[in-house]
Design a protein around this motif. Structure first.
Motif, PDB file in Angstrom:
ATOM      1  N   VAL A 108       0.851  -1.190   0.000  1.00 31.48           N
ATOM      2  CA  VAL A 108       0.000   0.000   0.000  1.00 31.48           C
ATOM      3  C   VAL A 108       0.886   1.238   0.000  1.00 31.48           C
ATOM      4  N   ASN A 109       0.529   2.205  -0.854  1.00 30.27           N
ATOM      5  CA  ASN A 109       1.209   3.507  -0.891  1.00 30.27           C
ATOM      6  C   ASN A 109       0.135   4.582  -0.875  1.00 30.27           C
ATOM      7  N   SER A 110       0.097   5.380   0.198  1.00 33.10           N
ATOM      8  CA  SER A 110      -1.001   6.332   0.395  1.00 33.10           C
ATOM      9  C   SER A 110      -0.473   7.648   0.933  1.00 33.10           C
ATOM     10  N   ASN A 111      -1.244   8.713   0.719  1.00 33.80           N
ATOM     11  CA  ASN A 111      -0.946   9.995   1.346  1.00 33.80           C
ATOM     12  C   ASN A 111      -1.678  10.146   2.681  1.00 33.80           C
ATOM     13  N   LYS A 112      -2.362   9.106   3.128  1.00 34.80           N
ATOM     14  CA  LYS A 112      -2.942   9.106   4.461  1.00 34.80           C
ATOM     15  C   LYS A 112      -1.802   9.015   5.466  1.00 34.80           C
ATOM     16  N   GLY A 113      -1.913   9.692   6.596  1.00 38.02           N
ATOM     17  CA  GLY A 113      -0.872   9.677   7.607  1.00 38.02           C
ATOM     18  C   GLY A 113      -0.472   8.262   7.991  1.00 38.02           C
ATOM     19  N   GLN A 114       0.829   8.045   8.197  1.00 36.53           N
ATOM     20  CA  GLN A 114       1.328   6.688   8.423  1.00 36.53           C
ATOM     21  C   GLN A 114       0.664   6.006   9.617  1.00 36.53           C
ATOM     22  N   ALA A 115       0.550   6.690  10.737  1.00 36.87           N
ATOM     23  CA  ALA A 115      -0.031   6.071  11.933  1.00 36.87           C
ATOM     24  C   ALA A 115      -1.490   5.696  11.701  1.00 36.87           C
ATOM     25  N   LEU A 116      -2.246   6.596  11.074  1.00 40.23           N
ATOM     26  CA  LEU A 116      -3.650   6.312  10.788  1.00 40.23           C
ATOM     27  C   LEU A 116      -3.784   5.180   9.781  1.00 40.23           C
ATOM     28  N   LEU A 117      -2.949   5.204   8.749  1.00 39.90           N
ATOM     29  CA  LEU A 117      -2.984   4.142   7.742  1.00 39.90           C
ATOM     30  C   LEU A 117      -2.670   2.792   8.380  1.00 39.90           C
ATOM     31  N   ASP A 118      -1.649   2.742   9.211  1.00 43.83           N
ATOM     32  CA  ASP A 118      -1.293   1.492   9.888  1.00 43.83           C
ATOM     33  C   ASP A 118      -2.463   0.981  10.726  1.00 43.83           C
ATOM     34  N   ASP A 119      -3.122   1.894  11.432  1.00 39.81           N
ATOM     35  CA  ASP A 119      -4.248   1.517  12.289  1.00 39.81           C
ATOM     36  C   ASP A 119      -5.396   0.945  11.464  1.00 39.81           C
ATOM     37  N   MET A 120      -5.723   1.585  10.343  1.00 40.42           N
ATOM     38  CA  MET A 120      -6.830   1.128   9.511  1.00 40.42           C
ATOM     39  C   MET A 120      -6.511  -0.209   8.840  1.00 40.42           C
ATOM     40  N   VAL A 121      -5.290  -0.345   8.370  1.00 39.88           N
ATOM     41  CA  VAL A 121      -4.882  -1.616   7.751  1.00 39.88           C
ATOM     42  C   VAL A 121      -4.968  -2.749   8.775  1.00 39.88           C
ATOM     43  N   GLN A 122      -4.520  -2.468   9.989  1.00 40.46           N
ATOM     44  CA  GLN A 122      -4.536  -3.478  11.047  1.00 40.46           C
ATOM     45  C   GLN A 122      -5.961  -3.916  11.377  1.00 40.46           C
ATOM     46  N   LYS A 123      -6.898  -2.957  11.373  1.00 38.86           N
ATOM     47  CA  LYS A 123      -8.280  -3.265  11.745  1.00 38.86           C
ATOM     48  C   LYS A 123      -9.065  -3.930  10.620  1.00 38.86           C
ATOM     49  N   MET A 124      -8.689  -3.668   9.365  1.00 41.59           N
ATOM     50  CA  MET A 124      -9.502  -4.106   8.231  1.00 41.59           C
ATOM     51  C   MET A 124      -8.960  -5.326   7.506  1.00 41.59           C
ATOM     52  N   PHE A 125      -7.707  -5.683   7.763  1.00 43.49           N
ATOM     53  CA  PHE A 125      -7.085  -6.792   7.045  1.00 43.49           C
ATOM     54  C   PHE A 125      -6.419  -7.739   8.047  1.00 43.49           C
ATOM     55  N   PRO A 126      -6.190  -8.984   7.653  1.00 45.07           N
ATOM     56  CA  PRO A 126      -5.519  -9.931   8.545  1.00 45.07           C
ATOM     57  C   PRO A 126      -4.114  -9.442   8.934  1.00 45.07           C
ATOM     58  N   PRO A 127      -3.566  -9.935  10.037  1.00 43.93           N
ATOM     59  CA  PRO A 127      -2.226  -9.513  10.482  1.00 43.93           C
ATOM     60  C   PRO A 127      -1.167  -9.775   9.414  1.00 43.93           C
ATOM     61  N   GLU A 128      -0.276  -8.805   9.257  1.00 48.28           N
ATOM     62  CA  GLU A 128       0.862  -8.911   8.331  1.00 48.28           C
ATOM     63  C   GLU A 128       0.412  -9.316   6.927  1.00 48.28           C
ATOM     64  N   TYR A 129      -0.719  -8.777   6.526  1.00 49.76           N
ATOM     65  CA  TYR A 129      -1.320  -9.141   5.238  1.00 49.76           C
ATOM     66  C   TYR A 129      -0.528  -8.565   4.072  1.00 49.76           C
ATOM     67  N   PHE A 130      -0.138  -7.292   4.192  1.00 47.35           N
ATOM     68  CA  PHE A 130       0.617  -6.620   3.135  1.00 47.35           C
ATOM     69  C   PHE A 130       2.115  -6.754   3.390  1.00 47.35           C
ATOM     70  N   ASP A 131       2.861  -6.813   2.313  1.00 49.60           N
ATOM     71  CA  ASP A 131       4.311  -6.915   2.435  1.00 49.60           C
ATOM     72  C   ASP A 131       4.943  -5.600   2.877  1.00 49.60           C
ATOM     73  N   GLU A 132       4.286  -4.484   2.586  1.00 52.36           N
ATOM     74  CA  GLU A 132       4.759  -3.175   3.058  1.00 52.36           C
ATOM     75  C   GLU A 132       3.604  -2.191   2.972  1.00 52.36           C
ATOM     76  N   VAL A 133       3.557  -1.258   3.923  1.00 51.99           N
ATOM     77  CA  VAL A 133       2.529  -0.210   3.963  1.00 51.99           C
ATOM     78  C   VAL A 133       3.230   1.117   4.168  1.00 51.99           C
ATOM     79  N   VAL A 134       3.139   2.001   3.191  1.00 46.60           N
ATOM     80  CA  VAL A 134       3.818   3.303   3.258  1.00 46.60           C
ATOM     81  C   VAL A 134       2.781   4.417   3.181  1.00 46.60           C
ATOM     82  N   GLY A 135       2.693   5.186   4.252  1.00 47.73           N
ATOM     83  CA  GLY A 135       1.810   6.347   4.303  1.00 47.73           C
ATOM     84  C   GLY A 135       2.610   7.636   4.339  1.00 47.73           C
ATOM     85  N   TYR A 136       1.935   8.713   4.762  1.00 51.92           N
ATOM     86  CA  TYR A 136       2.554  10.034   4.753  1.00 51.92           C
ATOM     87  C   TYR A 136       3.247  10.327   6.080  1.00 51.92           C
ATOM     88  N   LEU A 137       4.465  10.821   5.990  1.00 51.76           N
ATOM     89  CA  LEU A 137       5.195  11.392   7.115  1.00 51.76           C
ATOM     90  C   LEU A 137       5.805  12.710   6.651  1.00 51.76           C
TER      91      LEU A 137
END
Length: 220
Positions: A108-137
């Motif tokens: 995942v590559n998003s302009n959503k803030g990294q902490a928020l993106l991590d939180d949403m990915v964690q809640k909506m997808f299985p653990p360690e589902y994506f190989d990498e998640v890059v948001g905005y910092l």
């Protein structure tokens, strides 16, 4: 065959626009600024948060102070929101599950803030589902800079030549073009006909099944 698939988040993987619009309207209201119909927020999407906020303000109200005020309130409201209307688009879990089963790397590559993106990915997808998640910092360039693509490639042990980008708007096309990788444009997000007709698009797809078929048929 490109075996690394990089997805935009909002408008591509996950339908977030209704809850985003609700929180933005509340942030505008708190700051005594005009609100918008929920179906208008798709027109404001794309780019970093400052850019998005500037699009929804009246021309004579676009100031650094107003953008910062709305942005600050919005971030708090959206973080605390239960996001009852937010969910993956129909068929996208099947796309992701199939790609993983076939040995693709997904990120995942998003302009959503990294902490928020991590939180949403964690809640909506299985653990360690994506190989990498890059948001905005603030410490690194946001899309359409290819910084996120390069971070994902390094984390996955792959090259740009191994990657394809999937997105729903102008910033996604520009990100893919800056990284010199193909862009598959999806029509169910917050893009428009101008984005759809961008000549840089490798393919334009209308359904999740069509997206999966396109990804699996690359190079054939």
């Amino acid at each position: 065959m490109r075996k690394l698939v990089i997805f935009d988040f909002d408008g591509t993987l996950v339908d977030t626009i209704t809850d985003v619009g609700i929180c933005f309207n509340e942030a505008l209201k708190v700051n005594d600024l005009p609100q918008h119909p929920l179906d208008a927020f798709g027109r404001f999407a794309g780019g970093n948060l400052e850019t998005v906020v500037s699009r929804m303000l009246p021309q004579d109200q676009i100031t650094v102070e107003n953008i910062d005020r709305v942005k600050t309130v919005y971030r708090k409201l959206y973080l605390e929101s239960k996001k009852p209307n937010t969910k993956p688009y129909p068929g996208m879990m099947h796309v992701l599950d199939t790609l993983k089963a076939k040995g693709y790397k997904i990120a995942v590559n998003s302009n959503k803030g990294q902490a928020l993106l991590d939180d949403m990915v964690q809640k909506m997808f299985p653990p360690e589902y994506f190989d990498e998640v890059v948001g905005y910092l603030e410490s690194r360039p946001s899309k359409p800079d290819p910084c996120g693509v390069d971070m994902i490639c390094r984390a996955c042990g792959m090259r740009r030549e191994d990657a394809v980008y999937v997105g729903d708007g102008a910033s996604d096309i520009a990100t893919a073009e800056a990284a010199e990788i193909p862009c598959i444009y999806v029509t169910w997000g917050q893009g428009n006909q101008k984005d759809e007709e961008n000549p840089y698009n490798y393919r334009v797809v209308n359904t999740a099944d069509e997206l999966l078929q396109t990804l699996q048929n690359q190079g054939k």
